[in-house]
Design a protein around this motif. Sequence first.
Motif, PDB file in Angstrom:
ATOM      1  N   GLY A   3      -8.813  50.672  -0.644  1.00  0.00           N
ATOM      2  CA  GLY A   3      -9.726  49.546  -0.616  1.00  0.00           C
ATOM      3  C   GLY A   3      -9.191  48.387  -1.432  1.00  0.00           C
ATOM      4  N   GLU A   4     -10.039  47.816  -2.262  1.00  0.00           N
ATOM      5  CA  GLU A   4      -9.688  46.583  -2.973  1.00  0.00           C
ATOM      6  C   GLU A   4      -8.449  46.740  -3.851  1.00  0.00           C
ATOM      7  N   ALA A   5      -8.350  47.861  -4.581  1.00  0.00           N
ATOM      8  CA  ALA A   5      -7.208  48.034  -5.483  1.00  0.00           C
ATOM      9  C   ALA A   5      -5.898  48.089  -4.716  1.00  0.00           C
ATOM     10  N   MET A   6      -5.874  48.823  -3.603  1.00  0.00           N
ATOM     11  CA  MET A   6      -4.634  48.964  -2.848  1.00  0.00           C
ATOM     12  C   MET A   6      -4.285  47.685  -2.098  1.00  0.00           C
ATOM     13  N   GLN A   7      -5.304  46.936  -1.707  1.00  0.00           N
ATOM     14  CA  GLN A   7      -5.072  45.702  -0.962  1.00  0.00           C
ATOM     15  C   GLN A   7      -4.913  44.487  -1.866  1.00  0.00           C
TER      16      GLN A   7
END
Length: 208
Positions: free
Chosen positions: A37-41
Motif C-alpha cells: 500500500g502507501e509505504a511500498m508505493q
Amino acid sequence: MSDALVLYTNPMSRGRIARWMLEEVGASYTTEIVDYGEAMQGAAFRAINPMAKVPALKHGDTVITEGAAICAYLADAFPQAGLAPEPGSRERGTYYRWMFFAAGPIEAAVTHRALGYVPPQEKSRMVGYGSYERMLDTLEGALGAGPYLLGERFSAADVLVGAQVGWGVQFGTIETRPAFEAYAARCMSRPAAIRAKEMDDALLPPLA
C-alpha cells in the motif's frame, strides 16, 4: 563505503527468498518491513526500488533487486559460504543455467498458470517456457541426478529454485511430483531455511 546490509521485505512476499539467502551466507543485516500500500508505493521506498516491490537489498551504496540477482550477488559477495562455483568453471555454467531458468521459465509459467493463461500451442514458441508441462519436465530432469542442482553441492541456485518448488507444491501452482516434493523437503530442512522461515512467520499478521 559502508558495508551495512539492509533487507527491504514483507513476510508475505518473495522477500522470504532473500532472507533465506542472507541466513545461508551468515551475514549480519538489518530488516526494514515495507507494508503493502502507501509505504511500498511511497517516494521513500521508490527511491530504493522504483518498481515499488520487495525484496530489495542495500549493501552500502549498492541496491540489488530481483530474487535471482540478490541470491547471485550474495553468493559472490560472501564466497566463504561456498554457495557459488568458481567463475569460469563448467559448474558455474550449470549454476547460471538453473538460476536463470528459475527467474525466467519457472516464474513465467507458474504466473501465467495462476492467472489462468495458457498460450495457444501454435504460439508456444513466443513464450520463453514453451509450455507449463515442458517447463515441469525440464525441471524434473534437472533434479534427477540430485540431491541438488549441482549434484552433491548445495548452491544459491537451490535457494531460488527450492523456494519456488516448495511454495509451488504447497499452494498448487506447481504440479505435485515425487521429485519435487523430495527436493523441496531437502532444501527447506536446511538450518538457514528454518531460521528464515521462523523469522518471517513471526512477522505475519495475527489470524482474524
